[in-house]
Every structure is written in C-alpha cells, then in structure tokens.
Design a protein around this motif. Structure first.
Motif, PDB file in Angstrom:
ATOM      1  N   LYS A  31       0.846  -1.191   0.000  1.00  0.00           N
ATOM      2  CA  LYS A  31       0.000   0.000   0.000  1.00  0.00           C
ATOM      3  C   LYS A  31       0.887   1.249   0.000  1.00  0.00           C
ATOM      4  CE  LYS A  31      -3.198   2.523   3.052  1.00  0.00           C
ATOM      5  NZ  LYS A  31      -4.229   2.902   2.074  1.00  0.00           N
ATOM      6  N   GLU A  32       0.513   2.258  -0.772  1.00  0.00           N
ATOM      7  CA  GLU A  32       1.262   3.508  -0.840  1.00  0.00           C
ATOM      8  C   GLU A  32       0.367   4.679  -0.447  1.00  0.00           C
ATOM      9  OE1 GLU A  32       3.306   4.311  -4.448  1.00  0.00           O
ATOM     10  OE2 GLU A  32       4.291   2.358  -4.548  1.00  0.00           O
ATOM     11  N   VAL A  33       0.930   5.605   0.305  1.00  0.00           N
ATOM     12  CA  VAL A  33       0.224   6.826   0.679  1.00  0.00           C
ATOM     13  C   VAL A  33       1.130   8.007   0.356  1.00  0.00           C
ATOM     14  CG1 VAL A  33      -0.811   8.182   2.531  1.00  0.00           C
ATOM     15  CG2 VAL A  33      -1.027   5.682   2.533  1.00  0.00           C
ATOM     16  N   GLN A  34       0.703   8.836  -0.561  1.00  0.00           N
ATOM     17  CA  GLN A  34       1.465  10.041  -0.901  1.00  0.00           C
ATOM     18  C   GLN A  34       1.011  11.184   0.003  1.00  0.00           C
ATOM     19  OE1 GLN A  34       1.236  10.860  -5.125  1.00  0.00           O
ATOM     20  NE2 GLN A  34       3.077   9.655  -5.490  1.00  0.00           N
ATOM     21  N   ILE A  35       1.919  11.661   0.812  1.00  0.00           N
ATOM     22  CA  ILE A  35       1.622  12.779   1.706  1.00  0.00           C
ATOM     23  C   ILE A  35       2.927  13.501   2.013  1.00  0.00           C
ATOM     24  CG2 ILE A  35       1.786  11.270   3.739  1.00  0.00           C
ATOM     25  CD1 ILE A  35      -0.269  13.109   5.107  1.00  0.00           C
ATOM     26  N   SER A  36       2.921  14.799   1.875  1.00  0.00           N
ATOM     27  CA  SER A  36       4.137  15.575   2.127  1.00  0.00           C
ATOM     28  C   SER A  36       4.456  15.553   3.617  1.00  0.00           C
ATOM     29  CB  SER A  36       3.957  17.018   1.653  1.00  0.00           C
ATOM     30  OG  SER A  36       3.021  17.705   2.466  1.00  0.00           O
ATOM     31  N   ASP A  37       5.721  15.771   3.938  1.00  0.00           N
ATOM     32  CA  ASP A  37       6.118  15.823   5.344  1.00  0.00           C
ATOM     33  C   ASP A  37       5.354  16.917   6.089  1.00  0.00           C
ATOM     34  OD1 ASP A  37       7.902  13.796   4.902  1.00  0.00           O
ATOM     35  OD2 ASP A  37       9.663  15.085   4.742  1.00  0.00           O
ATOM     36  N   ILE A  38       5.126  18.032   5.410  1.00  0.00           N
ATOM     37  CA  ILE A  38       4.415  19.147   6.036  1.00  0.00           C
ATOM     38  C   ILE A  38       2.993  18.740   6.419  1.00  0.00           C
ATOM     39  CG2 ILE A  38       3.460  21.456   5.646  1.00  0.00           C
ATOM     40  CD1 ILE A  38       5.894  22.068   3.916  1.00  0.00           C
ATOM     41  N   ASP A  39       2.282  18.091   5.484  1.00  0.00           N
ATOM     42  CA  ASP A  39       0.908  17.665   5.757  1.00  0.00           C
ATOM     43  C   ASP A  39       0.861  16.537   6.792  1.00  0.00           C
ATOM     44  OD1 ASP A  39      -0.167  19.511   4.033  1.00  0.00           O
ATOM     45  OD2 ASP A  39      -0.258  18.149   2.324  1.00  0.00           O
ATOM     46  N   PHE A  40       1.870  15.678   6.770  1.00  0.00           N
ATOM     47  CA  PHE A  40       1.951  14.573   7.733  1.00  0.00           C
ATOM     48  C   PHE A  40       2.061  15.117   9.157  1.00  0.00           C
ATOM     49  CE2 PHE A  40       4.450  11.149   9.875  1.00  0.00           C
ATOM     50  CZ  PHE A  40       3.532  10.123   9.728  1.00  0.00           C
ATOM     51  N   ILE A  41       3.007  16.032   9.356  1.00  0.00           N
ATOM     52  CA  ILE A  41       3.198  16.638  10.679  1.00  0.00           C
ATOM     53  C   ILE A  41       1.979  17.475  11.062  1.00  0.00           C
ATOM     54  CG2 ILE A  41       4.580  18.268  12.009  1.00  0.00           C
ATOM     55  CD1 ILE A  41       5.960  15.608  11.559  1.00  0.00           C
ATOM     56  N   LYS A  42       1.413  18.169  10.090  1.00  0.00           N
ATOM     57  CA  LYS A  42       0.227  18.991  10.346  1.00  0.00           C
ATOM     58  C   LYS A  42      -0.926  18.128  10.846  1.00  0.00           C
ATOM     59  CE  LYS A  42      -2.896  22.258   8.031  1.00  0.00           C
ATOM     60  NZ  LYS A  42      -3.232  22.913   6.730  1.00  0.00           N
ATOM     61  N   SER A  43      -1.112  16.950  10.272  1.00  0.00           N
ATOM     62  CA  SER A  43      -2.184  16.044  10.694  1.00  0.00           C
ATOM     63  C   SER A  43      -1.968  15.569  12.128  1.00  0.00           C
ATOM     64  CB  SER A  43      -2.258  14.839   9.752  1.00  0.00           C
ATOM     65  OG  SER A  43      -2.591  15.235   8.435  1.00  0.00           O
ATOM     66  N   ILE A  44      -0.722  15.236  12.447  1.00  0.00           N
ATOM     67  CA  ILE A  44      -0.404  14.796  13.807  1.00  0.00           C
ATOM     68  C   ILE A  44      -0.671  15.920  14.801  1.00  0.00           C
ATOM     69  CG2 ILE A  44       1.471  14.093  15.353  1.00  0.00           C
ATOM     70  CD1 ILE A  44       2.733  12.671  12.936  1.00  0.00           C
ATOM     71  N   LEU A  45      -0.234  17.113  14.447  1.00  0.00           N
ATOM     72  CA  LEU A  45      -0.426  18.272  15.311  1.00  0.00           C
ATOM     73  C   LEU A  45      -1.913  18.551  15.539  1.00  0.00           C
ATOM     74  CD1 LEU A  45       1.135  20.515  16.788  1.00  0.00           C
ATOM     75  CD2 LEU A  45       0.993  21.886  14.709  1.00  0.00           C
ATOM     76  N   GLU A  46      -2.700  18.396  14.491  1.00  0.00           N
ATOM     77  CA  GLU A  46      -4.144  18.628  14.588  1.00  0.00           C
ATOM     78  C   GLU A  46      -4.801  17.646  15.551  1.00  0.00           C
ATOM     79  OE1 GLU A  46      -8.067  18.732  11.621  1.00  0.00           O
ATOM     80  OE2 GLU A  46      -6.030  18.602  10.791  1.00  0.00           O
TER      81      GLU A  46
END
Length: 284
Positions: A151-166
């Motif tokens: 399985k592959e998930v394309q997500i930028s590092d910025i959006d990845f960290i932003k999701s965690i922060l949210e």
C-alpha cells in the motif's frame, strides 16, 4: 598492488586507445544504474556479486571507484578517449549526483525525523517506510513493507506533521476523548501462548484438570493485570493532555509520551494510536 595505467573501459591496441568491449558495457551499466536510483554502494556490491573484474583477477569494487567513473568526463569522448557515454547521459548523472549531495544537507533535527514510532498500514497491519524522491511533485510517500500489500500513501512531510499536530490539539482541547478501550488491542505473547496451550489441552480430551485450571488462572491473572495497567495508562494519558497547552508547533516530548504508533486509515488519513491502544483521529 596493481594500478591501472588507463581508465576502466579502455585498452591499448597497436599503440592506440580503444574501448574495451566488456568493460564498455560495465561503464554503461554503472551510469544507467545510478540514473535509475541505485546508490554507489549498491552498484559496487552488484559488480562484486557478479564477479566483474576491475583489473585482471581483481573484483574489489567500492563506492570510490564507482564515483570516479561517473565523474570522469573522458567517457564522453574527452582528451582523446573514444566515446562510451553520451553527453546527455553524463550530464543527467551529474545533476542527480548534485541533488543527492544536497539531500545529505537535510536537517535531521526537523520534525519528520523526530517521529520515532512505527507507522502502520491499516490494510495488513504491516510497517510503512517513508520514501523521498526529489524528482516527484509530491516528494514524500509511505510504502507498506509487506510484499503482499505494498500500500502507498502520498503525503508531504508538512501535511503529515500537520495532521499529527491537529490530532494532538484535538485531544488537548477535549481530554475526555481518551477512554479505556473496551477490548485490549494487543495481548501479551504469554497470554497467546497460554490460550493456545489451553485450547490444545481441551481438544485432546484426556487432559490433567489441575494443570488446565492452573493455566486458566494464570492467563486470567495476566489479563487482569494488563487491564489494570491499561487503566492506569489511560488515566495518565488524560492527565498529560489536560496539563498541555495548545500546540502551535510539533512537540516531540508530548508526542512520544502519549503515542504508541501512527496509522493510515483506509482513506489514507492519519490516525494516532495512543499508549493505551485507543485510536484517535482529527474528526473525533
């Protein structure tokens, strides 16, 4: 120690420099392999594995030798040497090498490198690995390491960290979201072993009731202790978030104190698995 007096890929014939048929193929293989994403180490290991001789009787390829080859302009027909690699391929390799060297300057203290918990696949439960490709529009993606899943998930590092922060902020604003899971998500290996032994004994009909009773009591005791321990963890989690102020930047301290793992759900959204096994997303 033997020393080459002519670059790899060439030889002398009647006093003139000509291309060495076998070594010429190796030069082209090296350039194309590097352009296709293989590292200097991977290329040198492949050449040694294939027993390709660097000099007669010697196959001691290493990163330095491969690096010298991809940097040598003489392979493009310079300085009186016959052409082996066309100029376009040579320039593409140099450009890629420069980009890779730039990647080495990445700040390993940035938020993405502070994530030290497993990232899990929601489909198979396997671990996912972050991949970075500077040539792609979305430079980062996560790939499940289970060969049968991938399985592959394309997500930028910025959006990845932003999701965690949210998600962390969602819990900070509402610590009551943290609840004791009704079902223990991860049983200990000892519990699994005991339950398997109990099942095998029952299936065998002729079993020692006293031993069976002992194993059942031991299994129940471990489960009870796990439940009590998990209740304590749940209460501690709630206290940690109640004492935290809303975050404007990623907090490695709070994250690693409260989070066991990260999971991409089936819609490729980021979920956090807390220390008590509870799954939390930003929509809760």
């Amino acid at each position: 120690m033997k020393i080459r007096n002519i670059p790899f890929g060439y030889c002398y014939q009647n006093g003139s420099i000509i291309t060495h048929p076998k070594e010429e193929k190796v030069i082209k293989l090296i350039f194309h392999s590097y352009l296709n994403g293989e590292s200097l180490l991977a290329i040198s290991n492949e050449l040694n594995y294939k027993n390709i001789e660097y000099m007669p009787g010697t196959t001691n390829w290493n990163k330095a030798k491969v690096k010298r080859i991809i940097e040598d302009k003489r392979y493009t027909g310079q300085q009186g040497y016959p052409l082996i690699v066309d100029t376009l391929l040579y320039e593409q390799v140099q450009e890629l090498k420069l980009k890779r060297n730039t990647q080495k300057q990445i700040n390993r203290q940035s938020d993405i490198y502070q994530i030290q918990v497993p990232v899990c696949c929601s489909y198979c439960g396997g671990f996912m690995k972050r991949m970075h490709n500077c040539r792609m529009k979305c430079k980062e993606k996560w790939i499940c390491q289970n060969r049968q899943c991938k399985k592959e998930v394309q997500i930028s590092d910025i959006d990845f960290i932003k999701s965690i922060l949210e998600i962390l902020n969602t819990i900070i604003y509402n610590p009551d979201l943290i609840q004791q899971p009704k079902i223990q998500l991860i049983e200990s290996k000892k519990v699994c072993q005991l339950e398997n032994e109990i099942f095998q004994m029952i299936e065998g009909y002729d079993f020692n009731k006293k031993i069976l009773q002992q194993k059942a009591l031991e299994c129940a005791a471990i489960k009870y202790n796990n439940l009590s321990s998990n209740e304590y963890i749940t209460n501690q989690l709630k206290a940690d978030f109640e004492q935290s102020n809303p975050l404007s930047v990623f907090s490695s301290e709070l994250f690693h104190k409260t989070v066991r793992a990260i999971q991409f759900d089936k819609s490729n959204k980021v979920n956090l698995i807390l220390k008590n096994g509870q799954v939390i997303n930003s929509k809760m």
